[in-house]
Design a protein around this motif. Structure first.
Motif, PDB file in Angstrom:
ATOM      1  N   ASP A 146       0.828  -1.211   0.000  1.00 15.87           N
ATOM      2  CA  ASP A 146       0.000   0.000   0.000  1.00 15.87           C
ATOM      3  C   ASP A 146       0.861   1.259   0.000  1.00 15.87           C
ATOM      4  OD1 ASP A 146      -2.257  -1.574   0.031  1.00 15.87           O
ATOM      5  OD2 ASP A 146      -2.660  -1.288   2.177  1.00 15.87           O
ATOM      6  N   PHE A 147       1.981   1.217   0.699  1.00 11.93           N
ATOM      7  CA  PHE A 147       2.851   2.386   0.830  1.00 11.93           C
ATOM      8  C   PHE A 147       3.624   2.673  -0.459  1.00 11.93           C
ATOM      9  CE2 PHE A 147       6.970   4.280   2.091  1.00 11.93           C
ATOM     10  CZ  PHE A 147       6.494   5.473   2.623  1.00 11.93           C
ATOM     11  N   ILE A 148       4.139   1.638  -1.099  1.00 12.60           N
ATOM     12  CA  ILE A 148       4.936   1.799  -2.319  1.00 12.60           C
ATOM     13  C   ILE A 148       4.016   1.603  -3.517  1.00 12.60           C
ATOM     14  CG2 ILE A 148       6.849   0.926  -3.705  1.00 12.60           C
ATOM     15  CD1 ILE A 148       7.936   2.109  -1.189  1.00 12.60           C
ATOM     16  N   ASP A 149       3.660   2.690  -4.163  1.00 12.95           N
ATOM     17  CA  ASP A 149       2.765   2.640  -5.314  1.00 12.95           C
ATOM     18  C   ASP A 149       3.566   2.992  -6.568  1.00 12.95           C
ATOM     19  OD1 ASP A 149       0.457   2.435  -6.822  1.00 12.95           O
ATOM     20  OD2 ASP A 149      -0.110   4.526  -6.465  1.00 12.95           O
ATOM     21  N   TRP A 150       4.529   2.144  -6.891  1.00 17.39           N
ATOM     22  CA  TRP A 150       5.393   2.383  -8.044  1.00 17.39           C
ATOM     23  C   TRP A 150       4.978   1.503  -9.207  1.00 17.39           C
ATOM     24  CZ3 TRP A 150      10.493   1.495  -4.859  1.00 17.39           C
ATOM     25  CH2 TRP A 150      10.716   2.598  -4.018  1.00 17.39           C
ATOM     26  N   GLN A 151       5.282   1.978 -10.418  1.00 18.97           N
ATOM     27  CA  GLN A 151       5.097   1.156 -11.604  1.00 18.97           C
ATOM     28  C   GLN A 151       6.128   0.030 -11.560  1.00 18.97           C
ATOM     29  OE1 GLN A 151       5.868   4.479 -11.761  1.00 18.97           O
ATOM     30  NE2 GLN A 151       3.879   5.360 -12.245  1.00 18.97           N
ATOM     31  N   ASP A 152       5.809  -1.079 -12.209  1.00 21.33           N
ATOM     32  CA  ASP A 152       6.689  -2.248 -12.184  1.00 21.33           C
ATOM     33  C   ASP A 152       8.079  -1.984 -12.765  1.00 21.33           C
ATOM     34  OD1 ASP A 152       4.870  -3.838 -10.899  1.00 21.33           O
ATOM     35  OD2 ASP A 152       4.206  -4.891 -12.709  1.00 21.33           O
ATOM     36  N   ASP A 153       8.197  -1.020 -13.680  1.00 22.29           N
ATOM     37  CA  ASP A 153       9.489  -0.790 -14.332  1.00 22.29           C
ATOM     38  C   ASP A 153      10.386   0.218 -13.598  1.00 22.29           C
ATOM     39  OD1 ASP A 153       8.041   1.502 -14.913  1.00 22.29           O
ATOM     40  OD2 ASP A 153       8.652   1.566 -17.019  1.00 22.29           O
ATOM     41  N   VAL A 154       9.980   0.662 -12.412  1.00 21.23           N
ATOM     42  CA  VAL A 154      10.825   1.578 -11.631  1.00 21.23           C
ATOM     43  C   VAL A 154      12.089   0.826 -11.184  1.00 21.23           C
ATOM     44  CG1 VAL A 154      10.998   2.859  -9.441  1.00 21.23           C
ATOM     45  CG2 VAL A 154       8.954   3.069 -10.853  1.00 21.23           C
ATOM     46  N   THR A 155      13.246   1.457 -11.406  1.00 16.11           N
ATOM     47  CA  THR A 155      14.516   0.875 -10.961  1.00 16.11           C
ATOM     48  C   THR A 155      14.627   1.046  -9.460  1.00 16.11           C
ATOM     49  OG1 THR A 155      15.555   1.366 -13.080  1.00 16.11           O
ATOM     50  CG2 THR A 155      17.031   1.004 -11.205  1.00 16.11           C
ATOM     51  N   VAL A 156      14.971  -0.049  -8.786  1.00 16.35           N
ATOM     52  CA  VAL A 156      15.141  -0.011  -7.339  1.00 16.35           C
ATOM     53  C   VAL A 156      16.536  -0.501  -6.968  1.00 16.35           C
ATOM     54  CG1 VAL A 156      12.669  -0.293  -6.872  1.00 16.35           C
ATOM     55  CG2 VAL A 156      14.145  -2.297  -6.896  1.00 16.35           C
ATOM     56  N   TYR A 157      16.969  -0.074  -5.783  1.00 18.71           N
ATOM     57  CA  TYR A 157      18.283  -0.436  -5.273  1.00 18.71           C
ATOM     58  C   TYR A 157      18.096  -1.042  -3.895  1.00 18.71           C
ATOM     59  CZ  TYR A 157      19.354   2.877  -8.928  1.00 18.71           C
ATOM     60  OH  TYR A 157      19.403   3.526 -10.139  1.00 18.71           O
ATOM     61  N   PHE A 158      18.534  -2.277  -3.752  1.00 17.59           N
ATOM     62  CA  PHE A 158      18.469  -2.941  -2.460  1.00 17.59           C
ATOM     63  C   PHE A 158      19.866  -2.862  -1.868  1.00 17.59           C
ATOM     64  CE2 PHE A 158      17.627  -6.457   0.544  1.00 17.59           C
ATOM     65  CZ  PHE A 158      16.429  -5.993   1.058  1.00 17.59           C
ATOM     66  N   CYS A 159      20.007  -2.061  -0.829  1.00 19.37           N
ATOM     67  CA  CYS A 159      21.314  -1.700  -0.277  1.00 19.37           C
ATOM     68  C   CYS A 159      21.569  -2.460   1.018  1.00 19.37           C
ATOM     69  CB  CYS A 159      21.351  -0.193  -0.014  1.00 19.37           C
ATOM     70  SG  CYS A 159      20.849   0.810  -1.428  1.00 19.37           S
ATOM     71  N   TYR A 160      22.384  -3.507   0.934  1.00 20.72           N
ATOM     72  CA  TYR A 160      22.729  -4.295   2.120  1.00 20.72           C
ATOM     73  C   TYR A 160      23.743  -3.556   2.982  1.00 20.72           C
ATOM     74  CZ  TYR A 160      20.486  -8.357  -0.028  1.00 20.72           C
ATOM     75  OH  TYR A 160      19.592  -9.227  -0.589  1.00 20.72           O
ATOM     76  N   GLU A 161      24.788  -3.042   2.354  1.00 21.31           N
ATOM     77  CA  GLU A 161      25.823  -2.262   3.021  1.00 21.31           C
ATOM     78  C   GLU A 161      26.675  -1.606   1.943  1.00 21.31           C
ATOM     79  OE1 GLU A 161      29.175  -3.539   2.916  1.00 21.31           O
ATOM     80  OE2 GLU A 161      28.665  -5.418   2.005  1.00 21.31           O
TER      81      GLU A 161
ATOM     82  N   PHE B 274      11.740  -7.148  -7.614  1.00 16.12           N
ATOM     83  CA  PHE B 274      11.820  -7.126  -6.154  1.00 16.12           C
ATOM     84  C   PHE B 274      10.537  -7.663  -5.539  1.00 16.12           C
ATOM     85  CE2 PHE B 274      11.267  -5.487  -1.915  1.00 16.12           C
ATOM     86  CZ  PHE B 274      12.448  -5.900  -1.332  1.00 16.12           C
ATOM     87  N   LYS B 275       9.387  -7.204  -6.015  1.00 16.07           N
ATOM     88  CA  LYS B 275       8.108  -7.676  -5.464  1.00 16.07           C
ATOM     89  C   LYS B 275       7.983  -9.194  -5.591  1.00 16.07           C
ATOM     90  CE  LYS B 275       5.258  -5.223  -7.900  1.00 16.07           C
ATOM     91  NZ  LYS B 275       4.044  -4.604  -8.469  1.00 16.07           N
ATOM     92  N   LYS B 276       8.397  -9.715  -6.707  1.00 26.27           N
ATOM     93  CA  LYS B 276       8.260 -11.143  -6.986  1.00 26.27           C
ATOM     94  C   LYS B 276       9.171 -11.993  -6.100  1.00 26.27           C
ATOM     95  CE  LYS B 276       8.058 -14.001 -11.176  1.00 26.27           C
ATOM     96  NZ  LYS B 276       8.304 -13.961 -12.624  1.00 26.27           N
ATOM     97  N   TYR B 277      10.388 -11.478  -5.830  1.00 23.42           N
ATOM     98  CA  TYR B 277      11.403 -12.265  -5.111  1.00 23.42           C
ATOM     99  C   TYR B 277      11.861 -11.601  -3.816  1.00 23.42           C
ATOM    100  CZ  TYR B 277      11.505 -14.468  -9.671  1.00 23.42           C
ATOM    101  OH  TYR B 277      11.141 -15.093 -10.840  1.00 23.42           O
ATOM    102  N   TRP B 278      11.020 -10.778  -3.213  1.00 22.24           N
ATOM    103  CA  TRP B 278      11.417 -10.049  -2.012  1.00 22.24           C
ATOM    104  C   TRP B 278      11.877 -10.974  -0.899  1.00 22.24           C
ATOM    105  CZ3 TRP B 278       8.999 -10.067   2.829  1.00 22.24           C
ATOM    106  CH2 TRP B 278       7.793 -10.765   2.903  1.00 22.24           C
ATOM    107  N   LYS B 279      11.317 -12.150  -0.837  1.00 27.35           N
ATOM    108  CA  LYS B 279      11.721 -13.092   0.213  1.00 27.35           C
ATOM    109  C   LYS B 279      13.176 -13.516   0.025  1.00 27.35           C
ATOM    110  CE  LYS B 279       7.160 -14.933   1.310  1.00 27.35           C
ATOM    111  NZ  LYS B 279       6.361 -16.147   1.509  1.00 27.35           N
ATOM    112  N   ASN B 280      13.601 -13.677  -1.228  1.00 28.34           N
ATOM    113  CA  ASN B 280      14.996 -14.023  -1.486  1.00 28.34           C
ATOM    114  C   ASN B 280      15.916 -12.891  -1.026  1.00 28.34           C
ATOM    115  OD1 ASN B 280      13.291 -15.389  -3.806  1.00 28.34           O
ATOM    116  ND2 ASN B 280      15.105 -16.654  -3.467  1.00 28.34           N
ATOM    117  N   PHE B 281      15.568 -11.670  -1.383  1.00 26.81           N
ATOM    118  CA  PHE B 281      16.397 -10.533  -0.993  1.00 26.81           C
ATOM    119  C   PHE B 281      16.557 -10.488   0.527  1.00 26.81           C
ATOM    120  CE2 PHE B 281      15.314  -9.186  -5.263  1.00 26.81           C
ATOM    121  CZ  PHE B 281      16.399  -8.444  -5.670  1.00 26.81           C
ATOM    122  N   LEU B 282      15.523 -10.906   1.251  1.00 28.63           N
ATOM    123  CA  LEU B 282      15.556 -10.815   2.710  1.00 28.63           C
ATOM    124  C   LEU B 282      16.087 -12.066   3.408  1.00 28.63           C
ATOM    125  CD1 LEU B 282      12.428  -8.647   3.322  1.00 28.63           C
ATOM    126  CD2 LEU B 282      14.798  -8.085   3.872  1.00 28.63           C
ATOM    127  N   PHE B 283      16.645 -13.004   2.645  1.00 29.13           N
ATOM    128  CA  PHE B 283      17.391 -14.078   3.302  1.00 29.13           C
ATOM    129  C   PHE B 283      18.516 -13.460   4.122  1.00 29.13           C
ATOM    130  CE2 PHE B 283      16.083 -17.759   0.491  1.00 29.13           C
ATOM    131  CZ  PHE B 283      15.712 -18.575   1.532  1.00 29.13           C
TER     132      PHE B 283
END
Length: 157
Positions: A91-106, A118-127
């Motif tokens: 609900d908070f992130i209302d972005w189009q699917d083609d928006v480039t995102v950056y997942f910053c671990y460190e 990211f939406k499809k595989y968010w669980k993998n990113f959060l391993f």
């Protein structure tokens, strides 16, 4: 070159884990940055001084409580059989699917992808959930995940 392949990525296992492997056809859309490029991105967008979320100073935008609206649970959705993002995040992130995102671990570990991936595989990113921050290109909304199973919803300044 700004990226390494997923095959070369030191944490490739989070995308190939037997419990939820990402199909190889989607690997090209998961683009780990080289350490030099990741460090530059981190310096420009997260912190010029701190190498990870645990050592940020009060000068860094993520440490300012005014940038965060609320914290919600992500762990329950992660453990569920359904792959959907936690409802409050979706609900908070209302972005189009083609928006480039950056997942910053460190500082030396940033992955570029599209919001749809990211939406499809968010669980993998959060391993690996040691305080990563998700940013969207030219978008103020941001997410800061905690190992305690919560995510902060906010807007970067």
């Amino acid at each position: 070159m700004s990226y390494t392949t997923l095959d070369e990525y030191q944490r490739k296992w989070i995308f190939t884990h037997q419990s939820m492997p990402v199909p190889e056809s989607d690997w090209p859309f998961i683009k780990p940055m080289t350490q030099a490029r990741a460090a530059q991105f981190w310096k420009e967008n997260i912190s010029a001084q701190s190498p990870d979320a645990e050592r940020m100073s009060s000068q860094n935008w993520p440490m300012k409580d005014s940038n965060w609206q609320e914290s919600v649970d992500w762990m329950k959705a992660w453990e569920a059989d359904d792959n959907a993002l936690p409802e409050a995040v979706a609900d908070f992130i209302d972005w189009q699917d083609d928006v480039t995102v950056y997942f910053c671990y460190e500082k030396y570990n940033v992955i570029e992808t599209k919001w749809s991936i990211f939406k499809k595989y968010w669980k993998n990113f959060l391993f690996y959930d040691d305080g990563p921050i998700l940013l969207g290109r030219r978008r103020p909304e941001s997410l800061w995940f905690s190992t305690k199973g919560t995510v902060r919803l906010g807007r970067r300044s």
